[in-house]
Design a protein around this motif. Structure first.
Motif, PDB file in Angstrom:
ATOM      1  N   ALA A  61      10.073   3.103  11.648  1.00 39.37           N
ATOM      2  CA  ALA A  61       8.646   2.992  10.900  1.00 39.37           C
ATOM      3  C   ALA A  61       8.498   1.532  10.699  1.00 39.37           C
ATOM      4  O   ALA A  61       7.122   0.924  10.823  1.00 39.37           O
ATOM      5  CB  ALA A  61       8.203   3.830  10.041  1.00 39.37           C
ATOM      6  N   GLU A  62       9.430   0.898  10.142  1.00 38.86           N
ATOM      7  CA  GLU A  62       9.502  -0.319   9.432  1.00 38.86           C
ATOM      8  C   GLU A  62       9.100  -1.236  10.512  1.00 38.86           C
ATOM      9  O   GLU A  62       8.219  -2.234  10.731  1.00 38.86           O
ATOM     10  CB  GLU A  62      10.426  -0.810   8.868  1.00 38.86           C
ATOM     11  CG  GLU A  62      10.615   0.027   7.599  1.00 38.86           C
ATOM     12  CD  GLU A  62      11.566   1.367   7.819  1.00 38.86           C
ATOM     13  OE1 GLU A  62      11.658   1.298   9.059  1.00 38.86           O
ATOM     14  OE2 GLU A  62      11.872   1.893   6.778  1.00 38.86           O
ATOM     15  N   PRO A 106       3.119   9.009   9.861  1.00 47.24           N
ATOM     16  CA  PRO A 106       3.605  10.584   9.263  1.00 47.24           C
ATOM     17  C   PRO A 106       3.588  10.037   7.892  1.00 47.24           C
ATOM     18  O   PRO A 106       4.311   9.088   7.438  1.00 47.24           O
ATOM     19  CB  PRO A 106       4.926  10.849   9.928  1.00 47.24           C
ATOM     20  CG  PRO A 106       4.604  10.391  11.239  1.00 47.24           C
ATOM     21  CD  PRO A 106       4.099   9.086  11.044  1.00 47.24           C
ATOM     22  N   ALA A 107       3.333  11.116   7.001  1.00 45.31           N
ATOM     23  CA  ALA A 107       3.504  10.970   5.429  1.00 45.31           C
ATOM     24  C   ALA A 107       4.946  10.695   4.875  1.00 45.31           C
ATOM     25  O   ALA A 107       5.010   9.777   4.088  1.00 45.31           O
ATOM     26  CB  ALA A 107       2.867  12.134   4.740  1.00 45.31           C
ATOM     27  N   SER A 108       5.857  11.250   5.779  1.00 47.13           N
ATOM     28  CA  SER A 108       7.238  11.148   5.326  1.00 47.13           C
ATOM     29  C   SER A 108       7.813   9.957   5.565  1.00 47.13           C
ATOM     30  O   SER A 108       8.574   9.394   4.960  1.00 47.13           O
ATOM     31  CB  SER A 108       8.097  12.220   5.986  1.00 47.13           C
ATOM     32  OG  SER A 108       7.976  12.203   7.254  1.00 47.13           O
ATOM     33  N   ASN A 109       7.295   9.077   6.532  1.00 49.17           N
ATOM     34  CA  ASN A 109       7.560   7.810   6.896  1.00 49.17           C
ATOM     35  C   ASN A 109       6.638   6.813   5.737  1.00 49.17           C
ATOM     36  O   ASN A 109       7.491   5.660   5.762  1.00 49.17           O
ATOM     37  CB  ASN A 109       7.080   7.409   8.419  1.00 49.17           C
ATOM     38  CG  ASN A 109       8.090   7.843   9.456  1.00 49.17           C
ATOM     39  OD1 ASN A 109       7.642   8.612  10.577  1.00 49.17           O
ATOM     40  ND2 ASN A 109       9.354   7.910   9.076  1.00 49.17           N
ATOM     41  N   GLY A 143       7.693   5.142   0.320  1.00 47.51           N
ATOM     42  CA  GLY A 143       8.570   4.081   0.144  1.00 47.51           C
ATOM     43  C   GLY A 143       8.716   3.133   1.238  1.00 47.51           C
ATOM     44  O   GLY A 143       9.331   1.947   0.925  1.00 47.51           O
ATOM     45  N   LEU A 144       7.649   3.007   1.823  1.00 47.62           N
ATOM     46  CA  LEU A 144       7.450   1.843   3.126  1.00 47.62           C
ATOM     47  C   LEU A 144       6.615   0.940   2.354  1.00 47.62           C
ATOM     48  O   LEU A 144       5.498   1.060   1.964  1.00 47.62           O
ATOM     49  CB  LEU A 144       6.746   2.605   4.221  1.00 47.62           C
ATOM     50  CG  LEU A 144       6.871   1.774   5.496  1.00 47.62           C
ATOM     51  CD1 LEU A 144       8.216   1.412   6.114  1.00 47.62           C
ATOM     52  CD2 LEU A 144       6.083   2.349   6.511  1.00 47.62           C
ATOM     53  N   ARG A 180      -2.216  -2.049   5.574  1.00 48.81           N
ATOM     54  CA  ARG A 180      -2.174  -0.926   4.796  1.00 48.81           C
ATOM     55  C   ARG A 180      -1.709   0.336   5.525  1.00 48.81           C
ATOM     56  O   ARG A 180      -2.139   0.583   6.749  1.00 48.81           O
ATOM     57  CB  ARG A 180      -3.839  -0.642   4.407  1.00 48.81           C
ATOM     58  CG  ARG A 180      -3.743   0.685   3.448  1.00 48.81           C
ATOM     59  CD  ARG A 180      -5.193   0.833   2.874  1.00 48.81           C
ATOM     60  NE  ARG A 180      -6.227   0.952   3.797  1.00 48.81           N
ATOM     61  CZ  ARG A 180      -6.808   2.375   4.127  1.00 48.81           C
ATOM     62  NH1 ARG A 180      -6.374   3.208   3.415  1.00 48.81           N
ATOM     63  NH2 ARG A 180      -7.628   2.249   5.205  1.00 48.81           N
ATOM     64  N   ALA A 181      -0.727   1.006   5.200  1.00 52.15           N
ATOM     65  CA  ALA A 181       0.089   2.125   5.797  1.00 52.15           C
ATOM     66  C   ALA A 181      -0.631   3.302   5.071  1.00 52.15           C
ATOM     67  O   ALA A 181      -0.503   3.661   3.926  1.00 52.15           O
ATOM     68  CB  ALA A 181       1.352   2.115   5.665  1.00 52.15           C
TER      69      ALA A 181
END
Length: 459
Positions: free
Chosen positions: A410-411, A428-431, A434-435, A442-443
């Motif tokens: 994802a990064e 995805p929220a799990s990605n 902490g990103l 904006r993520a």
């Protein structure tokens, strides 16, 4: 004319599609099911009973004492080709380049020859399909007629191997492997046995002399390299040239590489002067993207280790057929059917009486599940007539219950989106946990399709 003693010759019927061997002719191959594909080929003479094999002269040595470094690798002069090869040509490596007719295989090989010759290297071009005059005309169009490339018109595998051993060039190009034939077999050039044995002769010669070799291979209508799959096992690297004749962009994909990472891709643009490297594929794929058009979504996908932004286009229109059409170009049709069912069941998007057309702009083919979220967003945007924001990028996998699942790297996708000027990334929220997003980007994490529709204003 050579005569063959038919009384002592042994033969078998070999399938030209899969290499299955049968003692007699059959209408249908038992191995792959192809019809009228078995061709008679001569078999080598059996070894006498009790004959001993010569002992190996190589002695085992500790693995720690074996040296291998970058000194064996030579840059070709084409940056995108070097990327796919893992940094350049390795001495003694054999590279198989496949693709549709006219896609640019010979052009790429000739440009690589010119780039290597420009570095002072000796390069041999074996023309099996074309005459030297035809190759010279192509070289004139590419602006490299005086590059110093050696050319020979030869179709005998043993003769080509002898030329390699005598001239010891830095690289050799064989165009194409289907035109070569070995005297050990009586079958016609291009048959399974000839392709396999000719490739084995060249591989042995290149490994012994340390010469890098490009083998140009045809692709069948099914999209596989002509000849048996064993041809791909003989070589060190397999490159597929992909693209649509209606588009200028070409993608060179590595599906096997013993000296580098697999699934790497290079992007070229076909022009009047040959293939031009595309250092920024994302900008090329999004160059003609419409603004404020319903049914358009930008996807951050991965091609090997390279993140690329592409446009997913969807068109949903009322169908006059009893069975509405589902057409997907550049995407897996089965995956698309699954996503449409999830949309209708979980999000109440009525598609049962609608024709749905999906396309990856630019001619690229995407197989990864990370495209699911962009496909869903494009279809919903077209169905409801609401365009997505021009600065939003979407990626993520969709499950059957409407949940959004994490995807890899994802990064890297986020950095590529920020580099291309996009300010909002839906993932995805799990990605997203902490990103750290780059400045100005904006993520936004979504765990369900309901949340996706809220973020994209599609609810």
């Amino acid at each position: 004319m050579r005569t063959v003693d038919k009384s002592s010759r042994r033969s078998a019927f070999v399938c030209q599609q899969c290499g299955h061997s049968a003692p007699r002719w059959l209408g249908q191959c038992p191995g792959c099911g192809a019809w009228s594909s078995l061709v008679e080929e001569a078999l080598p003479a059996p070894r006498p009973r009790g004959a001993r094999v010569a002992p190996s002269s190589a002695a085992p040595q500790p693995l720690a004492t074996v040296t291998a470094g970058d000194a064996l690798r030579r840059p070709t002069g084409l940056g995108e080709l070097d990327r796919v090869l893992g940094g350049g040509l390795v001495q003694g490596s054999v590279i198989l380049v496949g693709g549709d007719p006219g896609i640019g295989k010979s052009t790429l090989a000739l440009q690589a020859c010119g780039a290597l010759a420009g570095q002072g290297c000796t390069v041999l071009y074996v023309a099996g399909e074309e005459s030297p005059e035809q190759v010279r005309m192509r070289a004139d169009r590419l602006g490299m007629a005086e590059s110093g490339v050696l050319i020979v018109a030869e179709s005998g595998a043993e003769a080509v191997a002898e030329l390699i051993e005598k001239s010891r060039p830095a690289a050799v190009v064989v165009d194409s492997i289907q035109t070569l034939a070995t005297a050990a077999l009586a079958s016609a050039p291009g048959s399974v046995g000839q392709v396999r044995e000719s490739a084995a002769v060249l591989v042995a010669a290149c490994k012994a002399s340390g010469v890098a070799c490009f083998l140009i291979g045809h692709v069948t209508k099914e999209g596989t390299l002509a000849g048996p799959r064993v041809l791909e096992h003989l070589v060190d690297t397999v490159l597929y040239f992909e693209g649509d004749g209606a588009h200028a962009l070409r993608v060179l994909r590595a599906v096997k590489n013993r000296f580098g990472s697999t699934n790497e891709v290079a992007v070229f643009e076909m022009g009047e002067g040959g293939l031009v490297e595309v250092p920024n594929p994302s900008a090329a794929f999004l160059a003609e993207r419409p603004v404020d058009a319903p049914g358009s979504a930008v996807l951050a996908t991965l091609e090997g280790s390279r993140p690329v932004l592409v446009e997913i286009q969807a068109l949903v229109s009322r169908s006059g057929l009893a069975m509405p059409r589902r057409t997907a170009i550049g995407l897996d049709p089965g995956r698309v059917a699954l996503l449409l069912a999830v949309l209708e069941k979980r999000m109440r998007v009525a598609l049962h009486d609608q024709d749905v057309f999906l396309n990856v702009a630019g001619g690229l083919r995407i197989d990864e599940p990370a495209a699911d979220l962009a496909v869903v967003a494009a279809v919903a945007s077209s169905a409801r007539g609401r365009p997505l924001a021009a600065d939003v990028v979407v990626w993520g996998e969709v499950g059957l219950t409407g949940e959004v699942r994490a995807v890899g790297r994802a990064e890297a996708r986020l950095r590529e989106a920020a580099r291309q000027g996009f300010r909002s990334c839906v993932l995805p929220a799990s990605n997203a946990r902490g990103l750290e997003a780059p400045n100005g980007t904006r993520a936004v994490g979504v765990a369900t399709l309901e949340r996706l529709f809220e973020v994209l204003a599609l609810a």
